[in-house]
Design a protein around this motif. Structure first.
Motif, PDB file in Angstrom:
ATOM      1  N   PRO A 259       0.844  -1.205   0.000  1.00  0.00           N
ATOM      2  CA  PRO A 259       0.000   0.000   0.000  1.00  0.00           C
ATOM      3  C   PRO A 259       0.875   1.249   0.000  1.00  0.00           C
ATOM      4  N   GLY A 260       0.505   2.207  -0.814  1.00  0.00           N
ATOM      5  CA  GLY A 260       1.314   3.407  -0.966  1.00  0.00           C
ATOM      6  C   GLY A 260       2.487   3.225  -1.915  1.00  0.00           C
ATOM      7  N   VAL A 274      -5.427  -1.726 -17.815  1.00  0.00           N
ATOM      8  CA  VAL A 274      -4.716  -2.054 -16.590  1.00  0.00           C
ATOM      9  C   VAL A 274      -5.739  -2.308 -15.482  1.00  0.00           C
ATOM     10  N   PRO A 275      -5.646  -3.442 -14.788  1.00  0.00           N
ATOM     11  CA  PRO A 275      -6.635  -3.727 -13.735  1.00  0.00           C
ATOM     12  C   PRO A 275      -6.365  -2.934 -12.458  1.00  0.00           C
ATOM     13  N   MET A 276      -6.640  -1.642 -12.522  1.00  0.00           N
ATOM     14  CA  MET A 276      -6.457  -0.776 -11.352  1.00  0.00           C
ATOM     15  C   MET A 276      -7.771  -0.087 -11.022  1.00  0.00           C
ATOM     16  N   GLY A 277      -8.635  -0.796 -10.306  1.00  0.00           N
ATOM     17  CA  GLY A 277      -9.919  -0.250  -9.905  1.00  0.00           C
ATOM     18  C   GLY A 277      -9.926   0.137  -8.437  1.00  0.00           C
ATOM     19  N   PHE A 278     -10.999  -0.226  -7.760  1.00  0.00           N
ATOM     20  CA  PHE A 278     -11.211   0.213  -6.383  1.00  0.00           C
ATOM     21  C   PHE A 278     -10.145  -0.281  -5.407  1.00  0.00           C
ATOM     22  N   GLU A 280      -6.941  -1.002  -5.789  1.00  0.00           N
ATOM     23  CA  GLU A 280      -5.690  -0.267  -5.969  1.00  0.00           C
ATOM     24  C   GLU A 280      -5.862   1.196  -5.539  1.00  0.00           C
ATOM     25  N   PHE A 281      -7.080   1.724  -5.752  1.00  0.00           N
ATOM     26  CA  PHE A 281      -7.380   3.090  -5.286  1.00  0.00           C
ATOM     27  C   PHE A 281      -7.304   3.152  -3.762  1.00  0.00           C
ATOM     28  N   MET A 282      -7.911   2.180  -3.101  1.00  0.00           N
ATOM     29  CA  MET A 282      -7.910   2.181  -1.630  1.00  0.00           C
ATOM     30  C   MET A 282      -6.505   1.987  -1.076  1.00  0.00           C
ATOM     31  N   ASN A 283      -5.634   1.354  -1.847  1.00  0.00           N
ATOM     32  CA  ASN A 283      -4.253   1.144  -1.403  1.00  0.00           C
ATOM     33  C   ASN A 283      -3.275   2.197  -1.927  1.00  0.00           C
ATOM     34  N   ASN A 284      -3.819   3.210  -2.605  1.00  0.00           N
ATOM     35  CA  ASN A 284      -2.954   4.294  -3.090  1.00  0.00           C
ATOM     36  C   ASN A 284      -1.775   3.785  -3.924  1.00  0.00           C
ATOM     37  N   ILE A 285      -2.069   2.891  -4.856  1.00  0.00           N
ATOM     38  CA  ILE A 285      -1.031   2.361  -5.740  1.00  0.00           C
ATOM     39  C   ILE A 285      -0.808   3.304  -6.920  1.00  0.00           C
ATOM     40  N   THR A 286       0.444   3.551  -7.232  1.00  0.00           N
ATOM     41  CA  THR A 286       0.818   4.383  -8.374  1.00  0.00           C
ATOM     42  C   THR A 286       1.347   3.502  -9.503  1.00  0.00           C
ATOM     43  N   LEU A 287       0.923   3.811 -10.727  1.00  0.00           N
ATOM     44  CA  LEU A 287       1.483   3.158 -11.921  1.00  0.00           C
ATOM     45  C   LEU A 287       2.254   4.208 -12.704  1.00  0.00           C
TER      46      LEU A 287
END
Lengths: 344, 344
Positions: A259-260, A274-278, A280-287
């Protein structure tokens, strides 16, 4: 002169092509000392539609300046120069920001009438913006390592830099190809505390350990994700360097990032979404990441190569002459060779 | 005591619920001075499946400490406190990194037996980690602006910070809701050179201009992208602050971001996949943001609010008592109100 052309999947031929000529006052002619075959060359080698006229190949090379256009003032005949894998003017607003891959007056090798690096010589457009002179002779033992500044070392470095790697960073590198191994070397060079290399080819991961990997995880997908999570206290890594470009590699990246944390990709994506939905949003992931502006990094990385503090040229495990280029493609596609050096 | 419960889409009721009680020595009881309705509350208001027991609502509030658990040492009865929209211990490894939304011992309001902010009072878990004391009285005129530190101002700030906004940054803000307007204010506060607000509700975009927007683009989708590109010399913006959460908003973000630029999203994504394939890779586009760790930012933003240098409370354009909460939801869903303040 002779140069490599690709006519379709699995079909690379060495052919006679017209000698390059100065066309613009900003051009230079460069005789190739070393070139190589890139992992990204293997995508068309696997899937290119048959072409009647063929396509010139190669975007990584270093060579000797043979002739200069009338606008050039800093390059001279006889200079040994590295060419980054995208040519650029080094003066436009994007180049000034260090994003030479988006140069307003630049472009790709071996496309739109521009020569490719897998051949005897090339016309180099925007030569003073593109080429970086290096203080070595034509027979220097450093040529293979210097050649990696054309693409693969700068690509690994870009991946590590955009992922924010530094001291106290735990890093996962996905992929044991030449870019992945260069990313390991780059993460170590930037001071990463721990580097976990995900790869399953022992010869390659052994080189990865030499380059600085502290752990190797051969398992893939869910099993690999589980193993990395065990190694990282259950939370994953701050920085994930995705050096493959496939959707499974990206999914693994998202599975092992903390996370982060940051996933940086430098493998050309073979997926549209890219499978970055809810979650990854809740974990504050950056691509982040993308095609590496190699030109922006060459001067910075050059001293470590010249002084032998890093030996990125160790990724080359086979050398061929021009006639060996077609078999070099085959060897890399069959995973017999990690990366093939071409010595015309 | 009375609190808001949602029983399904469009069905919010004020009901009597048991008074909160201290359960853990780290708890505090807080009487609510001000709460509000969030744009994210409108997602279940639009789509929640009918529920027999209903769900407590509200995650933004400030109030007065009424009772403290035996472990608390820095909070006292009578303290006026702000609650960030996620509760957290402020001591775990993620909190120490400023990612309180991933606290190992924290969680969300109004879930899993935890009270919600839209009511008379709450039990606050991990109270010393969660609550931030503010030096104002219960009747301070600053309460609305202070309440925005609970979520909406910190969310806009998180969006701008993760997008790397600073001097010389050209910023596009997507969305003229309370978060979008807070993002405008935050970008201005961080020194952005130019802020283009994409929104079509004149009352809101006028407030956006007051908060620092230099341009307003009411057009959407392709037309809006075209307009922003015209305004940015054809290249797009360095930083795009996506404050909506829908796929069209994300597509617009990717359409207006400059090569090498950043899209930061703080609207909870209503999509499972992000269209970031080869073109975004070639342009070195970064996707970042996520749920905002408001707790990490409150101390930093507090002085500007207390000293009146920013007035984020202007996003509240309607005030209701507890009995007015159901109509407040309706007004926000119908876009009659930008953001509804609740004064129990």
């Amino acid at each position: 002169m002779r140069a490599a052309l690709m006519y379709g999947a699995g079909d690379v031929r060495m052919e006679d092509v017209p000698d390059p000529k100065i066309q613009q006052p900003t051009d230079a002619l460069v005789r190739v000392l070393r070139a190589c075959i890139c992992g990204s060359d293997l995508w068309p080698y696997a899937s290119m539609e048959p072409s009647e006229q063929g396509e010139r190949m190669g975007h990584e090379f270093l060579g000797v300046v043979e002739e200069t256009g009338s606008d050039l003032s800093t390059l001279r005949r006889g200079d040994v120069v590295i060419a980054p894998f995208v040519w650029s003017d080094n003066t436009c607003e994007f180049c000034r920001e260090g994003l030479h891959t988006s140069c307003l007056h630049g472009g790709m090798w071996a496309m739109n009438g521009i020569d490719g690096g897998q051949g005897e010589a090339l016309r180099v457009p925007q030569a003073e913006g593109t080429l970086v002179k290096v203080p070595v002779g034509e027979d220097s033992a450093l040529l293979p390592s210097l050649l990696t500044l054309s693409d693969v070392l700068c690509t690994g470095h870009h991946c590590a830099v955009t992922a924010g790697v530094g001291p106290r960073t735990t890093v996962v590198v996905i992929g044991d190809g030449a870019v992945g191994l260069s990313a390991v070397l780059s993460a170590r060079r930037l001071g990463a505390e721990r580097i976990i290399l995900m790869g399953r080819h022992k010869g390659r991961t052994d080189l990865g350990r030499d380059f600085g990997a502290s752990d190797v995880v051969p398992e893939r997908d869910e099993e690999g994700i589980e193993r990395v999570r065990e190694l990282t206290g259950g939370h994953g890594a701050h920085a994930v360097l995705e050096c493959v470009g496939t959707l499974p590699a990206l999914r693994t990246s998202l599975g092992v990032v903390r996370p982060g944390g940051v996933v940086s990709r430098v493998g050309a994506p073979q997926y549209p979404e890219v499978p970055m939905g809810f979650p990854e949003f809740m974990n504050n992931i950056t691509l982040t990441g993308g095609v590496a502006p190699a030109r922006a990094y060459i001067e910075e990385l050059l001293p470590d190569v010249l002084e032998g503090r890093v030996e990125p040229g160790r990724v080359f495990d086979r050398t061929v002459g021009l006639d060996g280029v077609p078999d070099g493609y085959r060897a890399m596609a069959d995973r017999e060779a990690l990366k093939v050096l071409v010595q015309p």
